[in-house]
Design a protein around this motif. Structure first.
Motif, PDB file in Angstrom:
ATOM      1  N   GLU A  91       9.794  12.295 -16.430  1.00 50.27           N
ATOM      2  CA  GLU A  91      10.578  12.123 -15.201  1.00 50.27           C
ATOM      3  C   GLU A  91      11.139  10.710 -15.149  1.00 50.27           C
ATOM      4  OE1 GLU A  91       7.785  15.004 -12.327  1.00 50.27           O
ATOM      5  OE2 GLU A  91       7.756  12.838 -12.031  1.00 50.27           O
ATOM      6  N   ARG A  92      12.226  10.554 -14.392  1.00 51.31           N
ATOM      7  CA  ARG A  92      12.836   9.230 -14.221  1.00 51.31           C
ATOM      8  C   ARG A  92      12.226   8.545 -12.997  1.00 51.31           C
ATOM      9  NH1 ARG A  92      15.589   6.792 -17.987  1.00 51.31           N
ATOM     10  NH2 ARG A  92      17.291   6.054 -16.652  1.00 51.31           N
ATOM     11  N   HIS A  93      11.706   7.347 -13.204  1.00 56.12           N
ATOM     12  CA  HIS A  93      11.128   6.569 -12.102  1.00 56.12           C
ATOM     13  C   HIS A  93      11.527   5.109 -12.245  1.00 56.12           C
ATOM     14  CE1 HIS A  93       8.506   9.637 -10.294  1.00 56.12           C
ATOM     15  NE2 HIS A  93       8.370  10.105 -11.526  1.00 56.12           N
ATOM     16  N   GLU A  94      11.582   4.421 -11.098  1.00 56.16           N
ATOM     17  CA  GLU A  94      11.939   3.005 -11.114  1.00 56.16           C
ATOM     18  C   GLU A  94      10.687   2.159 -11.352  1.00 56.16           C
ATOM     19  OE1 GLU A  94      14.553   1.806  -7.899  1.00 56.16           O
ATOM     20  OE2 GLU A  94      13.747  -0.230  -8.022  1.00 56.16           O
ATOM     21  N   VAL A  95      10.761   1.319 -12.380  1.00 58.93           N
ATOM     22  CA  VAL A  95       9.643   0.414 -12.672  1.00 58.93           C
ATOM     23  C   VAL A  95      10.213  -1.005 -12.773  1.00 58.93           C
ATOM     24  CG1 VAL A  95       7.773  -0.141 -14.283  1.00 58.93           C
ATOM     25  CG2 VAL A  95       8.513   2.237 -14.028  1.00 58.93           C
ATOM     26  N   ASP A  96       9.724  -1.896 -11.938  1.00 62.50           N
ATOM     27  CA  ASP A  96      10.201  -3.283 -11.901  1.00 62.50           C
ATOM     28  C   ASP A  96      11.727  -3.356 -11.838  1.00 62.50           C
ATOM     29  OD1 ASP A  96       7.561  -4.075 -12.109  1.00 62.50           O
ATOM     30  OD2 ASP A  96       7.619  -4.121 -14.305  1.00 62.50           O
ATOM     31  N   GLY A  97      12.314  -2.545 -10.983  1.00 61.14           N
ATOM     32  CA  GLY A  97      13.755  -2.595 -10.754  1.00 61.14           C
ATOM     33  C   GLY A  97      14.591  -1.846 -11.777  1.00 61.14           C
ATOM     34  N   LYS A  98      13.947  -1.260 -12.806  1.00 59.82           N
ATOM     35  CA  LYS A  98      14.720  -0.524 -13.821  1.00 59.82           C
ATOM     36  C   LYS A  98      14.314   0.941 -13.827  1.00 59.82           C
ATOM     37  CE  LYS A  98      15.050  -4.316 -17.138  1.00 59.82           C
ATOM     38  NZ  LYS A  98      14.376  -4.886 -18.287  1.00 59.82           N
ATOM     39  N   ASP A 120      10.119   8.759   0.447  1.00 67.35           N
ATOM     40  CA  ASP A 120      10.523   7.673  -0.463  1.00 67.35           C
ATOM     41  C   ASP A 120       9.313   6.869  -0.929  1.00 67.35           C
ATOM     42  OD1 ASP A 120      13.217   8.296  -0.369  1.00 67.35           O
ATOM     43  OD2 ASP A 120      13.544   7.127   1.458  1.00 67.35           O
ATOM     44  N   ALA A 121       8.307   6.717  -0.037  1.00 66.80           N
ATOM     45  CA  ALA A 121       7.119   5.943  -0.411  1.00 66.80           C
ATOM     46  C   ALA A 121       6.389   6.598  -1.583  1.00 66.80           C
ATOM     47  CB  ALA A 121       6.178   5.800   0.782  1.00 66.80           C
ATOM     48  N   ALA A 122       6.432   7.919  -1.655  1.00 67.03           N
ATOM     49  CA  ALA A 122       5.789   8.602  -2.785  1.00 67.03           C
ATOM     50  C   ALA A 122       6.451   8.160  -4.093  1.00 67.03           C
ATOM     51  CB  ALA A 122       5.880  10.123  -2.618  1.00 67.03           C
ATOM     52  N   MET A 123       7.776   7.991  -4.053  1.00 67.83           N
ATOM     53  CA  MET A 123       8.478   7.577  -5.284  1.00 67.83           C
ATOM     54  C   MET A 123       8.072   6.165  -5.700  1.00 67.83           C
ATOM     55  SD  MET A 123      10.023  10.213  -6.174  1.00 67.83           S
ATOM     56  CE  MET A 123      11.047   9.754  -7.562  1.00 67.83           C
ATOM     57  N   THR A 124       7.908   5.267  -4.726  1.00 72.14           N
ATOM     58  CA  THR A 124       7.609   3.880  -5.084  1.00 72.14           C
ATOM     59  C   THR A 124       6.117   3.658  -5.365  1.00 72.14           C
ATOM     60  OG1 THR A 124       7.484   3.332  -2.738  1.00 72.14           O
ATOM     61  CG2 THR A 124       9.564   2.878  -3.833  1.00 72.14           C
ATOM     62  N   GLU A 125       5.267   4.485  -4.761  1.00 70.01           N
ATOM     63  CA  GLU A 125       3.818   4.222  -4.884  1.00 70.01           C
ATOM     64  C   GLU A 125       3.075   5.160  -5.839  1.00 70.01           C
ATOM     65  OE1 GLU A 125       1.469   3.644  -1.404  1.00 70.01           O
ATOM     66  OE2 GLU A 125       3.160   2.836  -0.255  1.00 70.01           O
ATOM     67  N   THR A 126       3.451   6.443  -5.859  1.00 69.29           N
ATOM     68  CA  THR A 126       2.615   7.417  -6.586  1.00 69.29           C
ATOM     69  C   THR A 126       3.417   8.231  -7.611  1.00 69.29           C
ATOM     70  OG1 THR A 126       2.950   9.111  -4.891  1.00 69.29           O
ATOM     71  CG2 THR A 126       1.035   7.689  -4.616  1.00 69.29           C
ATOM     72  N   PHE A 127       4.527   7.690  -8.073  1.00 74.06           N
ATOM     73  CA  PHE A 127       5.393   8.425  -9.008  1.00 74.06           C
ATOM     74  C   PHE A 127       5.728   9.808  -8.441  1.00 74.06           C
ATOM     75  CE2 PHE A 127       2.692   5.543 -11.486  1.00 74.06           C
ATOM     76  CZ  PHE A 127       3.671   4.713 -12.012  1.00 74.06           C
ATOM     77  N   GLY A 128       6.034   9.823  -7.131  1.00 73.04           N
ATOM     78  CA  GLY A 128       6.429  11.077  -6.489  1.00 73.04           C
ATOM     79  C   GLY A 128       5.345  12.127  -6.521  1.00 73.04           C
ATOM     80  N   SER A 129       4.112  11.742  -6.160  1.00 76.18           N
ATOM     81  CA  SER A 129       2.977  12.680  -6.243  1.00 76.18           C
ATOM     82  C   SER A 129       2.120  12.607  -4.986  1.00 76.18           C
ATOM     83  CB  SER A 129       2.066  12.329  -7.431  1.00 76.18           C
ATOM     84  OG  SER A 129       2.802  12.085  -8.591  1.00 76.18           O
ATOM     85  N   MET A 130       1.472  13.725  -4.683  1.00 75.89           N
ATOM     86  CA  MET A 130       0.464  13.712  -3.610  1.00 75.89           C
ATOM     87  C   MET A 130      -0.648  14.707  -3.943  1.00 75.89           C
ATOM     88  SD  MET A 130       2.012  15.733  -0.300  1.00 75.89           S
ATOM     89  CE  MET A 130       0.421  15.867   0.546  1.00 75.89           C
ATOM     90  N   CYS A 131      -1.573  14.897  -2.980  1.00 75.06           N
ATOM     91  CA  CYS A 131      -2.750  15.731  -3.246  1.00 75.06           C
ATOM     92  C   CYS A 131      -2.356  17.189  -3.493  1.00 75.06           C
ATOM     93  CB  CYS A 131      -3.722  15.637  -2.076  1.00 75.06           C
ATOM     94  SG  CYS A 131      -3.062  16.297  -0.529  1.00 75.06           S
ATOM     95  N   HIS A 132      -3.307  17.972  -4.016  1.00 79.20           N
ATOM     96  CA  HIS A 132      -2.995  19.372  -4.325  1.00 79.20           C
ATOM     97  C   HIS A 132      -3.856  20.357  -3.557  1.00 79.20           C
ATOM     98  CE1 HIS A 132      -6.704  19.689  -6.500  1.00 79.20           C
ATOM     99  NE2 HIS A 132      -6.382  20.778  -7.148  1.00 79.20           N
ATOM    100  N   GLY A 133      -4.820  19.859  -2.812  1.00 79.59           N
ATOM    101  CA  GLY A 133      -5.700  20.779  -2.090  1.00 79.59           C
ATOM    102  C   GLY A 133      -6.725  19.992  -1.309  1.00 79.59           C
TER     103      GLY A 133
END
Lengths: 516, 143
Positions: free
Chosen positions: A370-377, A427-440
């Motif tokens: 997946e595409r994610h922003e790391v250190d501005g890139k 948006d916070a999920a994208m910056t903090e958890t690589f767009g992830s949250m709990c599953h159950g």
């Protein structure tokens, strides 16, 4: 007996020896105690940090609150958060969601992103045996009143329609090897082509139900043999089909966008890639044992065996894993059609006239580029989600057009006696958890303890008293999966909501459940 | 298997595991197999009418690796042939090779009550160690 009393009674049985008083916190103290001390520190309301020590490349981060931490501290899951931080090329943090509990290799609830351009690895242990185990939610035009007297009939019809239990098979007849290769290449769209569902279902499935990296030539003969007769089957363990109702709306706009209305009847399906997926994991763990020697990789747990994403071994694993993921999507797509037909046969009318339609399908055991922003890139990362769900925000290209204004639906089932949640990514999920949250909800009690705690009890009757009609193939499954074996899903989802990673959209209440 | 294998079930939060002691390595492999099937199904009701020979070759494999491969092979026999295995006789055990005669009975949902699905034997917390003449085996399963 009301739900509160039921839960407290089970908790008393398991908690007295450790805490004395059957409080919720006491219940969260079950589990095996780690012999490794962890200097875990709270860095904000719902975030705890495990400092980088020894061979860890990055620190660990756990999303939890004071209610959940005693259990997390009390078992080996923090060891596993630290172990995952040893993976080559891991970016920022070894993450754990609030449903974290002791797994094998990764903790359940673990998220780790690695950077292939910096030697980042892919680890089958970060995906698990049940590749693309996932959940889907089906909405309807029915209200609770419409089916109030038909819950038992509907549940029985679902139980008949979808084969479940250990090694279940034969939902749609045995496939030929060539057809199975089509399943592995095409995923959910194979099922739609065969008449199980519609194109609209694909729009509402993560990745449209197909990872294009799939290459069946990298799937071994044993996995293929195991996959021939299990498309459309539920399996065992924590897999289920649940007839439910929307009992609370938190976010009117998102709920409306997802087509969920108060008192509306829903179906939820939880299953994965069955024996084919287990075998792919088994086969590639052996490949990775050799890769670890070949690339001189040092790891604290052999179950984390891995290879660089860009290596031949890494590429082969991802191609085979994609086949298993596609198999799982085809599996859930076929089960959806079987379940919808069962509902229509009981109530009369068609799937269309009853308004049955797929809200969304998410996977929670997967590694994806997946595409994610790391250190501005912007970078392509290999995101492992082991018991964690993708949670992309509004505006993201990978969110279906019909939902893009509000974000991706995230499906979080609880135990079979309480609630489940539909959330939406932020948006916070994208910056903090690589767009992830709990599953159950996350388990809190071992299967052994759950069986002991359930001994002599009539779980089916007790759940019935709580308004949940349950059918299961195996008695053991019901005991292992009883409500108090799990954390309270509301506590878990609240942490994600408070941390800003996701917003609650609706809460669902179970009416009828089938288990393997 | 005439007697129920003596093993301790590990309190794993998500899955199941077992720990056992054996007087020698051959017995360690046999007992681990019997215990795994006992976790899956009550062995008391499982007959021994069907016999299979199992052979596992794995160059460069260490003992832990051989234990996982052995249990994985037996799970595959169960999954692919629906054979519940109850008796295990390891006839050859040397570096990179296990041969065994195993017997059991075809799974009959009417007579056999399955307790737990075991998806796989994992490497997590795995041990096959000898201490003071006794072999200790610990395996965590994905269930």
């Amino acid at each position: 007996m009301g739900w509160g009393a039921f839960r407290a009674q089970f908790r008393r049985a398991v908690c007295l020896s450790t805490e004395g008083t059957p409080t919720r916190q006491a219940a969260y103290c079950e589990g095996i105690v780690s012999d490794r001390p962890h200097d875990i520190r709270q860095v904000s309301d719902c975030v705890w940090e495990l400092p980088r020590t020894g061979g860890m490349h990055v620190p660990g981060r756990v999303y939890a609150d004071e209610r959940l931490m005693p259990h997390i501290r009390g078992e080996k899951s923090l060891d596993q958060v630290a172990n995952v931080a040893h993976l080559g090329g891991i970016v920022r943090y070894s993450l754990a969601m609030p449903d974290i509990h002791w797994g094998y290799g990764f903790p359940i609830g673990g998220v780790a992103a690695t950077d292939p351009s910096a030697g980042g690895v892919v680890s089958p242990g970060g995906v698990g045996y049940d590749i693309n185990c996932g959940v889907r939610l089906i909405a309807s035009g029915l209200t609770h009143e419409d089916i109030r007297d038909r819950v038992a009939d509907l549940t029985k019809a679902l139980f008949r329609a979808v084969p479940c239990g250990v090694g279940s098979s034969g939902a749609i007849g045995k496939l030929g090897k060539s057809e199975l290769k089509d399943v592995m290449s095409e995923g959910a769209s194979w099922a739609v082509k065969k008449g199980f569902g519609t194109d609209a279902d694909l729009d509402h499935t993560e990745e449209r139900g197909c990872l294009s990296a799939a290459d069946p030539s990298h799937v071994g003969p044993r996995a293929i043999k195991r996959g021939l007769d299990q498309v459309g089957t539920l399996g065992s363990g924590n897999h289920f089909i649940e007839l439910g109702v929307v009992d609370k709306i938190f976010d009117e706009r998102a709920a409306k966008t997802f087509g969920l209305t108060e008192n509306g009847v829903t179906l939820m399906i939880h299953s994965g890639s069955r024996g084919l997926g287990y075998q792919v994991c088994d086969d590639y763990l052996e490949v990775m044992q050799d890769a670890v020697r070949k690339y001189d990789i040092r790891l604290p747990d052999r179950q984390l065996s891995c290879a660089p994403v860009e290596s031949p071994e890494g590429k082969r694993y991802l191609a085979a894993m994609a086949c298993a993921a596609n198999y799982a999507w085809a599996n859930r797509q076929v089960m959806t059609a079987l379940a919808q037909r069962a509902v229509a046969s009981v109530l009369g009318g068609s799937e269309q006239s009853l308004g049955l339609r797929l809200v969304y399908d998410v996977c929670h055991n997967i590694a994806k580029l997946e595409r994610h922003e790391v250190d501005g890139k912007m970078k392509t990362l290999c995101v492992h989600r082991k018991g964690a769900t993708r949670a992309f925000p509004a505006g993201h290209d990978d969110v279906p057009g019909s939902y893009r204004a509000v974000g991706q639906p995230v499906l979080v089932p609880g135990d079979m006696g309480t609630h489940s949640y539909v959330c939406v990514g932020t948006d916070a999920a994208m910056t903090e958890t690589f767009g992830s949250m709990c599953h159950g909800a996350g388990r809190v009690m071992s299967r052994t303890k759950a069986r002991k705690a359930a001994a002599g009890r009539k779980l089916v009757d007790e759940l019935s008293g709580m308004g949940v009609f349950v059918m299961a193939t195996g008695k053991g499954t019901l005991a292992e999966e009883m409500p108090s074996a799990y954390k309270n899903v509301s506590d878990v989802v609240d942490v994600m909501d408070r941390a800003g990673i996701a917003r609650k959209v609706v809460r669902l209440r179970p009416l009828g459940v089938i288990k393997g | 298997m005439t007697e129920r294998p003596d093993y301790k079930e590990i309190e794993h939060t998500a899955d199941v595991g077992l720990e056992l002691e054996a007087p020698d390595l051959k017995a360690a492999f046999e007992l681990a197999a019997a215990s795994m099937f006992d976790l899956m199904c009550d062995l008391d009701g499982v007959g021994d009418g069907v016999r299979r020979t199992v052979r596992i070759r794995a160059r460069d494999a260490d003992l832990e690796n051989m234990m996982v491969r052995w249990l994985t092979e037996l799970l595959y026999v169960f999954e692919s042939e629906r054979l519940l295995l109850s008796c295990f006789d390891v006839t050859k055990l040397e570096s990179g090779l296990i041969e065994a005669d195993v017997t059991g009975e075809r799974y009959d949902p009417g007579r056999h009550a399955l307790k737990t699905e075991i998806k796989a034997a994992t490497y997590h917390d795995l041990a096959v160690d000898q201490t003071r003449g006794v072999w200790l085996v610990r395996v965590i399963f994905d269930s």
